[in-house]
Design a protein around this motif. Structure first.
Motif, short mmCIF file in Angstrom:
data_model
loop_
_atom_site.label_atom_id
_atom_site.label_comp_id
_atom_site.label_asym_id
_atom_site.label_seq_id
_atom_site.Cartn_x
_atom_site.Cartn_y
_atom_site.Cartn_z
N LEU A 83 5.22 6.85 8.51
CA LEU A 83 6.18 6.05 7.77
C LEU A 83 5.95 6.18 6.29
O LEU A 83 4.81 6.26 5.82
CB LEU A 83 6.14 4.58 8.19
N THR A 84 7.03 6.28 5.57
CA THR A 84 7.02 6.38 4.12
C THR A 84 7.90 5.28 3.55
O THR A 84 8.81 4.78 4.23
CB THR A 84 7.54 7.76 3.66
N PRO A 85 7.68 4.88 2.31
CA PRO A 85 8.44 3.77 1.75
C PRO A 85 9.82 4.20 1.29
O PRO A 85 10.04 5.35 0.89
CB PRO A 85 7.59 3.33 0.56
N THR A 86 10.76 3.29 1.34
CA THR A 86 12.07 3.53 0.75
C THR A 86 12.03 3.14 -0.72
O THR A 86 11.12 2.43 -1.17
CB THR A 86 13.15 2.69 1.46
N PRO A 87 12.99 3.58 -1.52
CA PRO A 87 13.04 3.18 -2.93
C PRO A 87 13.05 1.66 -3.11
O PRO A 87 12.54 1.15 -4.11
CB PRO A 87 14.33 3.82 -3.43
N THR A 88 13.61 0.94 -2.17
CA THR A 88 13.65 -0.53 -2.26
C THR A 88 12.25 -1.10 -2.36
O THR A 88 11.96 -1.96 -3.21
CB THR A 88 14.36 -1.12 -1.03
N VAL A 89 11.35 -0.64 -1.52
CA VAL A 89 9.97 -1.13 -1.51
C VAL A 89 9.22 -0.66 -2.75
O VAL A 89 8.49 -1.43 -3.38
CB VAL A 89 9.26 -0.69 -0.22
N VAL A 90 9.39 0.60 -3.10
CA VAL A 90 8.70 1.14 -4.28
C VAL A 90 9.10 0.38 -5.53
O VAL A 90 8.27 -0.01 -6.36
CB VAL A 90 8.98 2.65 -4.43
N ALA B 267 0.83 -1.21 0.00
CA ALA B 267 0.00 0.00 0.00
C ALA B 267 0.86 1.26 0.00
O ALA B 267 0.54 2.24 -0.68
CB ALA B 267 -0.94 0.00 1.20
N LEU B 268 1.96 1.25 0.75
CA LEU B 268 2.85 2.41 0.76
C LEU B 268 3.48 2.65 -0.60
O LEU B 268 3.84 3.78 -0.95
CB LEU B 268 3.95 2.20 1.80
N SER B 269 3.62 1.61 -1.37
CA SER B 269 4.21 1.74 -2.69
C SER B 269 3.19 2.17 -3.75
O SER B 269 3.48 3.01 -4.60
CB SER B 269 4.84 0.41 -3.12
N ARG B 270 1.97 1.62 -3.67
CA ARG B 270 1.03 1.76 -4.78
C ARG B 270 -0.28 2.46 -4.44
O ARG B 270 -1.00 2.88 -5.36
CB ARG B 270 0.71 0.38 -5.37
N LYS B 271 -0.61 2.58 -3.17
CA LYS B 271 -1.93 3.10 -2.82
C LYS B 271 -1.87 4.50 -2.20
O LYS B 271 -2.68 5.36 -2.53
CB LYS B 271 -2.62 2.16 -1.83
N VAL B 272 -0.95 4.69 -1.26
CA VAL B 272 -0.89 5.94 -0.50
C VAL B 272 0.56 6.41 -0.38
O VAL B 272 1.49 5.65 -0.68
CB VAL B 272 -1.48 5.75 0.92
N ARG B 273 0.74 7.64 0.06
CA ARG B 273 2.09 8.19 0.19
C ARG B 273 2.71 7.92 1.55
O ARG B 273 3.93 7.88 1.68
CB ARG B 273 2.07 9.70 -0.07
N LEU B 274 1.88 7.76 2.56
CA LEU B 274 2.39 7.51 3.90
C LEU B 274 1.28 6.92 4.77
O LEU B 274 0.12 6.94 4.40
CB LEU B 274 2.92 8.82 4.52
N PHE B 275 1.67 6.40 5.90
CA PHE B 275 0.74 5.97 6.94
C PHE B 275 1.17 6.59 8.25
O PHE B 275 2.36 6.82 8.50
CB PHE B 275 0.76 4.44 7.12
N GLY B 276 0.20 6.83 9.12
CA GLY B 276 0.50 7.18 10.49
C GLY B 276 0.63 5.90 11.30
O GLY B 276 -0.11 4.94 11.09
N GLN B 277 1.59 5.87 12.22
CA GLN B 277 1.78 4.67 13.03
C GLN B 277 0.51 4.32 13.80
O GLN B 277 0.10 3.16 13.85
CB GLN B 277 2.94 4.89 14.00
N LEU C 152 13.19 -0.73 4.78
CA LEU C 152 11.99 -0.79 3.95
C LEU C 152 11.11 0.44 4.08
O LEU C 152 10.37 0.77 3.16
CB LEU C 152 11.18 -2.05 4.28
N VAL C 153 11.18 1.10 5.22
CA VAL C 153 10.41 2.33 5.43
C VAL C 153 11.27 3.34 6.16
O VAL C 153 12.24 3.00 6.84
CB VAL C 153 9.11 2.08 6.25
N HIS C 154 10.90 4.61 5.96
CA HIS C 154 11.44 5.69 6.77
C HIS C 154 10.41 5.99 7.86
O HIS C 154 9.23 6.17 7.56
CB HIS C 154 11.66 6.94 5.93
N ARG C 155 10.86 6.03 9.08
CA ARG C 155 9.97 6.33 10.21
C ARG C 155 10.41 7.67 10.80
O ARG C 155 11.56 7.84 11.16
CB ARG C 155 10.07 5.23 11.26
N GLN C 156 9.49 8.63 10.85
CA GLN C 156 9.85 9.95 11.33
C GLN C 156 8.71 10.58 12.11
O GLN C 156 7.54 10.16 11.96
CB GLN C 156 10.24 10.85 10.16
N VAL C 157 9.04 11.55 12.90
CA VAL C 157 8.04 12.29 13.68
C VAL C 157 7.83 13.64 13.00
O VAL C 157 8.78 14.35 12.68
CB VAL C 157 8.51 12.50 15.13
#
Length: 211
Positions: free
Chosen positions: A106-113, A17-27, A54-59
């Motif tokens: 969290l957002t996806p890294t290029p690896t996941v995309v 979903a982070l790759s193809r559906k949405v740009r980010l998710f909230g934890q 696989l993801v970037h996790r940030q506040v």
């Protein structure tokens, strides 16, 4: 990506979903939707994703989302136009008095995309609240209408708009990848912006939902 063999179906759902559906998710929104409210368990899993690159996790700062139970407005070709002022009033009212708060995203890294064949643009800090709202709508579809969640194509995968057409937040497609429904998460929209979205859908002769 051999590390994916370590993951269960829920894990793959989140990463795809982070790759193809949405740009980010909230934890927290993931915890509530996919981990039955178990924030600690969701946090551990998400940190595992991050440790594996696989993801970037940030506040960041974002406004709390309104409860999404049904579209604020929906329209089908042939129906009269809705009350744009009333729609705007509903959209603006639900954001009133909602102050920014610290939010883990969290957002996806290029690896996941690259693995899932997605296409991602960076999220601007000013758009985090909106993008979280789009994700909340997809999660609603995933919980309530999985077939429509599968038919969801995020904004970054929509590349066949004609000149002058705006990009909705998402579209639902049929088996031939034809657009069938436009999906928009309504931010602090005024009546003019709602009218422009409606006119665009009417021009395309496509139904829409504004959440």
């Amino acid at each position: 990506m051999n590390t994916l063999t370590q993951f269960n179906e829920r894990d793959i759902t989140v990463l795809r979903a982070l790759s193809r559906k949405v740009r980010l998710f909230g934890q927290r929104q993931l915890a509530e939707s996919l981990w039955h409210g178990d924030v600690a368990n969701a946090r551990r899993r998400i940190r595992r994703f991050a440790a594996l690159g696989l993801v970037h996790r940030q506040v960041t700062m974002a406004r709390p989302l309104p409860e999404l139970l049904a579209p604020v407005a929906h329209w089908h070709p042939g129906q009269p136009g809705p009350d744009f002022g009333q729609i705007a009033f509903q959209l603006q009212s639900r954001w009133r008095y909602q102050a920014l708060r610290s939010t883990v995203v969290l957002t996806p890294t290029p690896t996941v995309v690259d693995h899932f064949g997605g296409r991602q643009k960076a999220t601007l800090s000013s758009q985090v609240s909106h993008d979280l709202g789009v994700s909340a709508v997809w999660l609603w579809f995933y919980r309530n209408h999985p077939n429509l969640a599968a038919a969801w194509r995020g904004e970054d995968l929509i590349d066949d708009s004609e000149p002058g057409e705006s990009l909705p937040d998402a579209v639902l497609v049929d088996q031939n990848e034809n657009h069938t429904v436009l999906i928009e998460f309504g931010g602090d929209y005024n009546a003019q912006r709602v009218l422009e979205f409606h006119d665009d859908a009417e021009h395309r002769n496509l139904p829409y939902q504004i959440w």
